[in-house]
Design a protein around this motif. Sequence first.
Motif, PDB file in Angstrom:
ATOM      1  N   VAL A  42      65.722 -17.616  64.650  1.00 10.87           N
ATOM      2  CA  VAL A  42      64.722 -17.403  65.691  1.00 10.87           C
ATOM      3  C   VAL A  42      63.713 -18.530  65.596  1.00 10.87           C
ATOM      4  O   VAL A  42      63.396 -18.995  64.506  1.00 10.87           O
ATOM      5  N   PRO A  43      63.198 -19.006  66.731  1.00 13.91           N
ATOM      6  CA  PRO A  43      62.243 -20.119  66.692  1.00 13.91           C
ATOM      7  C   PRO A  43      60.947 -19.751  65.977  1.00 13.91           C
ATOM      8  O   PRO A  43      60.323 -20.598  65.357  1.00 13.91           O
ATOM      9  N   SER A  44      60.550 -18.496  66.046  1.00 12.99           N
ATOM     10  CA  SER A  44      59.368 -18.022  65.319  1.00 12.99           C
ATOM     11  C   SER A  44      59.456 -16.500  65.240  1.00 12.99           C
ATOM     12  O   SER A  44      60.114 -15.861  66.060  1.00 12.99           O
ATOM     13  N   LEU A  45      58.794 -15.928  64.237  1.00 14.61           N
ATOM     14  CA  LEU A  45      58.886 -14.486  64.036  1.00 14.61           C
ATOM     15  C   LEU A  45      58.342 -13.693  65.217  1.00 14.61           C
ATOM     16  O   LEU A  45      58.790 -12.584  65.474  1.00 14.61           O
ATOM     17  N   ASP A  46      57.384 -14.254  65.957  1.00 14.52           N
ATOM     18  CA  ASP A  46      56.863 -13.507  67.105  1.00 14.52           C
ATOM     19  C   ASP A  46      57.891 -13.400  68.229  1.00 14.52           C
ATOM     20  O   ASP A  46      57.731 -12.605  69.141  1.00 14.52           O
ATOM     21  N   GLN A  47      58.968 -14.157  68.144  1.00  6.02           N
ATOM     22  CA  GLN A  47      60.055 -13.999  69.105  1.00  6.02           C
ATOM     23  C   GLN A  47      60.943 -12.808  68.746  1.00  6.02           C
ATOM     24  O   GLN A  47      61.629 -12.271  69.594  1.00  6.02           O
ATOM     25  N   ARG A  50      56.653  -8.343  67.920  1.00 12.52           N
ATOM     26  CA  ARG A  50      55.290  -8.659  68.326  1.00 12.52           C
ATOM     27  C   ARG A  50      54.228  -8.353  67.276  1.00 12.52           C
ATOM     28  O   ARG A  50      53.108  -8.813  67.380  1.00 12.52           O
TER      29      ARG A  50
END
Length: 63
Positions: A42-47, A50
């Motif tokens: 994933v590009p970042s954990l927030d992806q 939330r």
Amino acid sequence: MAALNAADCVRAFADKKSGKTAEREERGKCLDYLRLGHTLVVPSLDQLGRSIQDLSPIVSGLR
């Protein structure tokens, strides 16, 4: 996507709707698709989630 293709990625999932809600169709499909030995990128954990409360059960399920 070019980087994923270059890394021989077999399957990619992408939600097109807003991430305001915890339920995202493609994320669910992705998590259902994962098997032992797969790698999730994933590009970042927030992806992926939330909040910490949203991420915690997802990460537990991946273990």
